[in-house]
Design a protein around this motif. Structure first.
Motif, mmCIF file in Angstrom:
data_model
loop_
_atom_site.group_PDB
_atom_site.id
_atom_site.type_symbol
_atom_site.label_atom_id
_atom_site.label_comp_id
_atom_site.label_asym_id
_atom_site.label_seq_id
_atom_site.Cartn_x
_atom_site.Cartn_y
_atom_site.Cartn_z
ATOM 1 N N GLY A 12 0.815 -1.203 0.000
ATOM 2 C CA GLY A 12 0.000 0.000 0.000
ATOM 3 C C GLY A 12 0.853 1.259 0.000
ATOM 4 N N LEU A 13 1.946 1.257 0.775
ATOM 5 C CA LEU A 13 2.862 2.401 0.778
ATOM 6 C C LEU A 13 3.483 2.609 -0.601
ATOM 7 C CD1 LEU A 13 4.739 1.904 4.176
ATOM 8 C CD2 LEU A 13 3.163 3.755 3.594
ATOM 9 N N PHE A 14 3.823 1.511 -1.246
ATOM 10 C CA PHE A 14 4.410 1.619 -2.583
ATOM 11 C C PHE A 14 3.401 2.185 -3.574
ATOM 12 C CE2 PHE A 14 5.745 -0.019 -6.718
ATOM 13 C CZ PHE A 14 7.075 0.376 -6.731
ATOM 14 N N VAL A 15 2.153 1.691 -3.494
ATOM 15 C CA VAL A 15 1.115 2.158 -4.421
ATOM 16 C C VAL A 15 0.833 3.641 -4.215
ATOM 17 C CG1 VAL A 15 -1.330 1.960 -5.015
ATOM 18 C CG2 VAL A 15 0.046 -0.097 -4.700
ATOM 19 N N ILE A 16 0.707 4.055 -2.944
ATOM 20 C CA ILE A 16 0.312 5.426 -2.659
ATOM 21 C C ILE A 16 1.441 6.414 -2.943
ATOM 22 C CG2 ILE A 16 0.980 5.780 -0.239
ATOM 23 C CD1 ILE A 16 -1.994 6.613 0.224
ATOM 24 N N ASN A 17 2.676 5.909 -3.026
ATOM 25 C CA ASN A 17 3.814 6.771 -3.354
ATOM 26 C C ASN A 17 4.302 6.575 -4.789
ATOM 27 O OD1 ASN A 17 4.784 8.273 -0.789
ATOM 28 N ND2 ASN A 17 4.407 6.199 -0.055
ATOM 29 N N THR A 18 3.489 5.910 -5.605
ATOM 30 C CA THR A 18 3.886 5.658 -6.989
ATOM 31 C C THR A 18 4.138 6.951 -7.751
ATOM 32 O OG1 THR A 18 2.686 3.561 -7.065
ATOM 33 C CG2 THR A 18 3.198 4.587 -9.169
ATOM 34 N N ASP A 19 3.234 7.930 -7.562
ATOM 35 C CA ASP A 19 3.401 9.206 -8.265
ATOM 36 C C ASP A 19 4.697 9.895 -7.866
ATOM 37 O OD1 ASP A 19 1.048 8.873 -9.615
ATOM 38 O OD2 ASP A 19 -0.153 10.053 -8.222
ATOM 39 N N LYS A 20 5.030 9.802 -6.587
ATOM 40 C CA LYS A 20 6.258 10.446 -6.121
ATOM 41 C C LYS A 20 7.495 9.756 -6.701
ATOM 42 C CE LYS A 20 6.293 11.759 -1.881
ATOM 43 N NZ LYS A 20 6.348 11.791 -0.406
ATOM 44 N N ILE A 21 7.456 8.415 -6.744
ATOM 45 C CA ILE A 21 8.588 7.661 -7.292
ATOM 46 C C ILE A 21 8.731 7.919 -8.787
ATOM 47 C CG2 ILE A 21 9.512 5.347 -7.697
ATOM 48 C CD1 ILE A 21 8.051 4.476 -5.127
ATOM 49 N N ILE A 136 6.331 3.457 -16.663
ATOM 50 C CA ILE A 136 5.615 3.825 -15.440
ATOM 51 C C ILE A 136 4.160 3.387 -15.527
ATOM 52 C CG2 ILE A 136 4.722 5.800 -14.138
ATOM 53 C CD1 ILE A 136 7.462 7.137 -14.680
ATOM 54 N N LYS A 137 3.525 3.581 -16.687
ATOM 55 C CA LYS A 137 2.142 3.132 -16.868
ATOM 56 C C LYS A 137 2.034 1.618 -16.736
ATOM 57 C CE LYS A 137 0.630 6.915 -19.886
ATOM 58 N NZ LYS A 137 0.183 7.282 -21.255
ATOM 59 N N ARG A 138 2.993 0.909 -17.350
ATOM 60 C CA ARG A 138 2.964 -0.545 -17.300
ATOM 61 C C ARG A 138 3.164 -1.044 -15.861
ATOM 62 N NH1 ARG A 138 6.844 -1.312 -20.521
ATOM 63 N NH2 ARG A 138 5.588 -1.280 -22.430
ATOM 64 N N VAL A 222 15.643 11.675 -0.991
ATOM 65 C CA VAL A 222 15.032 12.551 -1.992
ATOM 66 C C VAL A 222 13.524 12.310 -2.107
ATOM 67 C CG1 VAL A 222 15.391 10.977 -3.942
ATOM 68 C CG2 VAL A 222 15.324 13.455 -4.344
ATOM 69 N N LEU A 223 13.060 11.097 -1.770
ATOM 70 C CA LEU A 223 11.631 10.793 -1.848
ATOM 71 C C LEU A 223 10.836 11.445 -0.714
ATOM 72 C CD1 LEU A 223 11.752 7.008 -2.829
ATOM 73 C CD2 LEU A 223 11.364 8.975 -4.316
ATOM 74 N N ASN A 224 11.513 11.709 0.402
ATOM 75 C CA ASN A 224 10.886 12.428 1.519
ATOM 76 C C ASN A 224 9.593 11.740 1.983
ATOM 77 O OD1 ASN A 224 10.914 14.515 3.385
ATOM 78 N ND2 ASN A 224 9.660 15.866 2.131
ATOM 79 N N ILE A 225 9.644 10.426 2.123
ATOM 80 C CA ILE A 225 8.451 9.662 2.504
ATOM 81 C C ILE A 225 8.066 9.913 3.959
ATOM 82 C CG2 ILE A 225 7.498 7.329 2.743
ATOM 83 C CD1 ILE A 225 9.279 6.458 0.461
ATOM 84 N N TRP A 226 9.047 10.062 4.823
ATOM 85 C CA TRP A 226 8.788 10.189 6.256
ATOM 86 C C TRP A 226 7.996 11.455 6.577
ATOM 87 C CZ3 TRP A 226 9.303 6.903 10.242
ATOM 88 C CH2 TRP A 226 9.228 7.419 11.534
#
Length: 267
Positions: A12-21, A136-138, A222-226
């Motif tokens: 879920g964390l990966f999915v919700i941060n997909t746009d950021k990645i 990215i779409k794939r 650089v992703l600044n997830i925290w």
């Protein structure tokens, strides 16, 4: 439940941060704007001021022709002995924000840059832009498919575990029913126990996910997830709710099944 919820939460964390990645990948594609060798310095400076206020610019750097020559010394060699002057020109190296690294958007920006009479050329890797967007779409599509499958498997695993737990108490359930206890009275302690298990498993999973986010933030600052706590809180709330609801529903139906069985069927 802890293991399943942790894996589901990590996805879920990966999915919700997909746009950021994906935005981070796109924002690393450079664009170079070259000026004519006889360009007016004031015009070049004014171009940089416009970049500063442009909403689509992530960052930019002004590179003089002397700096460009120094950076490409290994390619150009001692050009001073062969040429009368520096053949390079002043330029701006810039990166666009991820939302603008699309084929149509970047083309419009290129046209706007070329409309400046002092600009001689605008270069960027067209193939890299196309490949980044396609990949990215794939990847996003398959992540959604995997998320759905994993969520379904998680429900089955949690349901099976709780059904086994209720199965070990089937004789107690039937004995309580035989002495006159109502179905709701029998179900209540089992459902509360399932909710407690779901709550404990969810909290342990959230603790593991907090450590996982901290680890990722140290590795990829650089992703600044925290610091982006809103999407993280959404995932944590989803894990907590998912664990409690699935545990309660699974316990209810598992208990109901044994309440409806005949005594002979218990064996």
């Amino acid at each position: 439940m802890f293991i399943v919820l942790t894996l589901l939460g990590a996805l879920g964390l990966f999915v919700i941060n997909t746009d950021k990645i994906s935005g981070h990948v796109k924002e690393n594609i450079p664009i170079s704007v070259y000026f004519k060798r006889d360009a007016d310095p004031e015009t070049v400076k004014a171009f940089g001021e416009k970049l500063k206020d442009a909403e689509y610019i992530k960052d930019y750097a002004y590179v003089t022709k002397e700096e460009a020559a120094a950076n490409n010394r290994d390619i150009m060699g001692d050009y001073e002995n062969l040429l009368d002057s520096n053949p390079l020109s002043d330029s701006y190296d810039l990166h666009l924000k991820g939302n603008y690294v699309q084929a149509d958007s970047i083309k419009k920006i290129e046209v706007a840059f070329r409309s400046n009479p002092e600009v001689s050329d605008v270069t960027y890797d067209v193939l890299m832009v196309e490949m980044a967007n396609e990949n990215i779409k794939r990847i996003s599509f398959w992540i959604l498919i995997i998320s759905g499958v994993l969520a379904f498997i998680s429900m089955l695993l949690i349901n099976s575990s709780l059904r086994l737990s209720i199965y070990s108490h089937r004789f107690i359930i039937k004995t309580m029913q035989m002495v006159g206890a109502t179905k709701s009275f029998i179900r209540r302690p089992f459902i509360w126990r399932g909710i407690k298990l779901g709550l404990i498993g969810s909290l342990c999973a959230i603790a593991a996910l907090l450590w996982f986010i901290y680890y990722l933030d140290q590795k990829f600052p650089v992703l600044n997830i925290w610091e982006d706590w809103v999407p993280n809180a959404i995932v944590f709330a989803g894990v907590l709710l998912f664990g409690i609801v699935i545990a309660a529903i699974s316990t209810f139906f598992a208990t109901q099944r044994f309440l409806n069985l005949r005594t002979d069927d218990l064996y």
